[in-house]
Scaffold this motif. Structure first.
Motif, PDB file in Angstrom:
ATOM      1  N   ALA A 197      30.465  63.334  36.261  1.00 15.35           N
ATOM      2  CA  ALA A 197      29.701  62.727  37.360  1.00 15.35           C
ATOM      3  C   ALA A 197      28.824  61.591  36.852  1.00 15.35           C
ATOM      4  O   ALA A 197      28.732  60.528  37.467  1.00 15.35           O
ATOM      5  CB  ALA A 197      28.857  63.783  38.060  1.00 15.35           C
ATOM      6  N   ILE A 198      28.165  61.802  35.715  1.00 16.41           N
ATOM      7  CA  ILE A 198      27.291  60.771  35.137  1.00 16.41           C
ATOM      8  C   ILE A 198      28.111  59.579  34.665  1.00 16.41           C
ATOM      9  O   ILE A 198      27.741  58.416  34.858  1.00 16.41           O
ATOM     10  CB  ILE A 198      26.468  61.366  33.972  1.00 16.41           C
ATOM     11  N   ILE A 199      29.256  59.840  34.032  1.00 19.43           N
ATOM     12  CA  ILE A 199      30.115  58.754  33.556  1.00 19.43           C
ATOM     13  C   ILE A 199      30.597  57.907  34.726  1.00 19.43           C
ATOM     14  O   ILE A 199      30.630  56.681  34.655  1.00 19.43           O
ATOM     15  CB  ILE A 199      31.304  59.327  32.773  1.00 19.43           C
ATOM     16  N   SER A 200      30.948  58.571  35.838  1.00 19.11           N
ATOM     17  CA  SER A 200      31.398  57.846  37.022  1.00 19.11           C
ATOM     18  C   SER A 200      30.284  56.973  37.582  1.00 19.11           C
ATOM     19  O   SER A 200      30.513  55.818  37.959  1.00 19.11           O
ATOM     20  CB  SER A 200      31.878  58.840  38.082  1.00 19.11           C
ATOM     21  N   GLN A 201      29.050  57.510  37.630  1.00 18.79           N
ATOM     22  CA  GLN A 201      27.912  56.718  38.110  1.00 18.79           C
ATOM     23  C   GLN A 201      27.709  55.480  37.253  1.00 18.79           C
ATOM     24  O   GLN A 201      27.500  54.374  37.771  1.00 18.79           O
ATOM     25  CB  GLN A 201      26.638  57.576  38.088  1.00 18.79           C
TER      26      GLN A 201
END
Length: 457
Positions: A197-201
């Protein structure tokens, strides 16, 4: 001297002595841990965290249960297969049917052992018979019951199965994860604890400024600060919002001025909104296969103007709206195949060709936002393979998407700028302190003398 009585069964002392000695060794280990603390006045040792305590308990059980004729216990990681029962999965680790049945019966009071989903994972601690003759001995089993709790079943000294549940406390914190590019952006951030999720953000955030297929090189530094929920043993169970992101010296700070989706906006270190008018790359992770200009057409075979940029990507790869706007066209258009055109403010349009299909609800008149999935890559029309043909229009004329001078974002001022600087200072102090490394630990190992020897079945 006592005579031998053939009616009496011979007493086998060796196994009993071995078991007793192993049990005493395990108990003495626990006594030593506490005794050492008591013998050193003025020195307070840190208590074992729950994961370490569980691992210690299982090692003690494994040692105490070791018997002649069996090898040292080892961990076997198992995943339930489609259509498989929990008992079948446990038995697949190599243990006897009665052992598998006993451990499932012990778990019945804690979980639903009937409606088991494929992919459910657990670890079985087993001891193989010497010479591999006969089924292995089940020493214990561990599985995650929820993001913060672990169930363990251990064989006690008398051979019975005992169920324990470890419930870890969960706390909220902000974490700093920094590193250097080694492989893809996803792999590099994941290596220092970044969640999907953080990588996508972060990837969406930098899509306004960086083309990850061309601009990123091995060794480039990055740093992320994000919220997370973490257990006592340091395992991340949920990632929250991204607070700060830095790639190749470009620094972006989150600020609580909300956008149309209710999310924080990001600004550079001077208070300038980093959200550009149009995305540089409307397909995540795609590579440029053809640029704006004159070229020999791969299908027609003759030279003509190429009024856009081609991005190579697999069929079905999501296509993102380059900016906020309204769908002007969503139809079949000659050699472009399935075509989509979006009108933005300031007489700017973007066009997307060779689409395999449109996203649900995308039709003329639909309002879209920047980064929204509007279609999927294909090879319709005159195309030799799946790719996106991307165009940018200004006042009805096509312009080079790579060199187009598009409008920039807003700049904070007054009280908003003062508040932003305060938030920025807090993040900068965290970065200066170095932050704490993000743990990638997951389920604690159990009943295993050599933690490096783990099999997967």
């Amino acid at each position: 001297m006592q005579e031998f009585d053939p009616r009496r069964s011979a007493t086998r002392w060796a196994p009993r002595v071995f078991t007793a000695v192993a049990g005493l060794a395990a108990l003495s280990l626990g006594w030593k841990l506490t005794a050492d603390d008591a013998k050193t006045p003025g020195t307070e040792k840190a208590a074992l965290d729950p994961a370490a305590l569980v691992a210690l308990q299982h090692v003690a059980f494994a040692s105490a249960e070791a018997q002649p004729g069996f090898e040292r216990p080892e961990n076997v990681a198992v995943k339930v297969r489609p259509g498989e029962t929990l008992q079948g999965a446990v038995q697949r680790a190599g243990v006897a049917p009665e052992d598998a049945q006993a451990v499932v019966a012990t778990l019945q009071g804690a979980i639903d052992t009937v409606n088991i989903k494929a992919g459910m994972a657990f670890e079985a601690a087993i001891a193989q018979r010497r010479g591999q003759r006969g089924p292995a001995r089940l020493i214990g089993l561990s599985m995650r019951a929820s993001p913060s709790s672990t169930l363990t079943v251990s064989r006690t000294f008398d051979g019975a199965m005992r169920l324990r549940e470890l419930e870890e406390k969960v706390r909220d914190e902000q974490k700093v994860a920094c590193g250097e590019m080694n492989g893809s952006f996803y792999e590099s951030v994941a290596n220092v604890g970044g969640t999907p999720a953080i990588i996508s953000q972060a990837a969406k955030l930098f899509s306004h400024k960086i083309d990850f297929s061309r601009d990123i090189k091995e060794g480039d530094r990055f740093c992320l600060v994000f919220d997370r929920k973490v257990t006592e043993s340091g395992r991340t169970i949920e990632a929250g919002d991204l607070e700060y992101a830095e790639v190749k010296g470009q620094k972006f700070y989150a600020f609580d001025r909300r956008d149309s989706d209710g999310k924080s906006q990001f600004f550079d270190e001077f208070g300038k909104n980093i959200k550009g008018f149009l995305l540089r790359t409307p397909v995540d992770g795609a590579r440029i296969t053809s640029v704006f200009g004159t070229r020999k057409h791969p299908v027609l075979g003759y030279t003509r103007a190429h009024k856009g940029v081609d991005f190579g990507a697999g069929t079905g790869t999501p296509i993102l709206a380059a900016g906020d706007g309204v769908v002007l066209e969503a139809r079949r258009w000659s050699g472009y195949g399935n075509w989509l055109r979006i009108r933005h403010s300031g007489q700017w349009d973007t066009g997307y060709g060779h689409i395999s299909r449109y996203a649900p609800g995308i039709r003329a008149g639909t309002r879209v936002r920047q980064g929204q999935v509007v279609a999927y890559v294909g090879s319709t029309g005159l195309a030799t393979g799946p790719h996106l043909h991307y165009e940018v229009w200004l006042k009805g004329e096509r312009v080079n998407p790579i060199g187009a001078k598009v409008p920039q974002g807003t700049i904070l001022a007054g009280s908003e700028l003062a508040s932003f600087k305060s938030q920025k200072s807090r993040i900068d102090r965290m970065l200066a302190a170095g932050g704490e490394a993000v743990s990638g630990e997951d389920t604690p190992k159990l009943a295993q003398a050599d933690l490096d020897k783990v099999k997967l079945r």
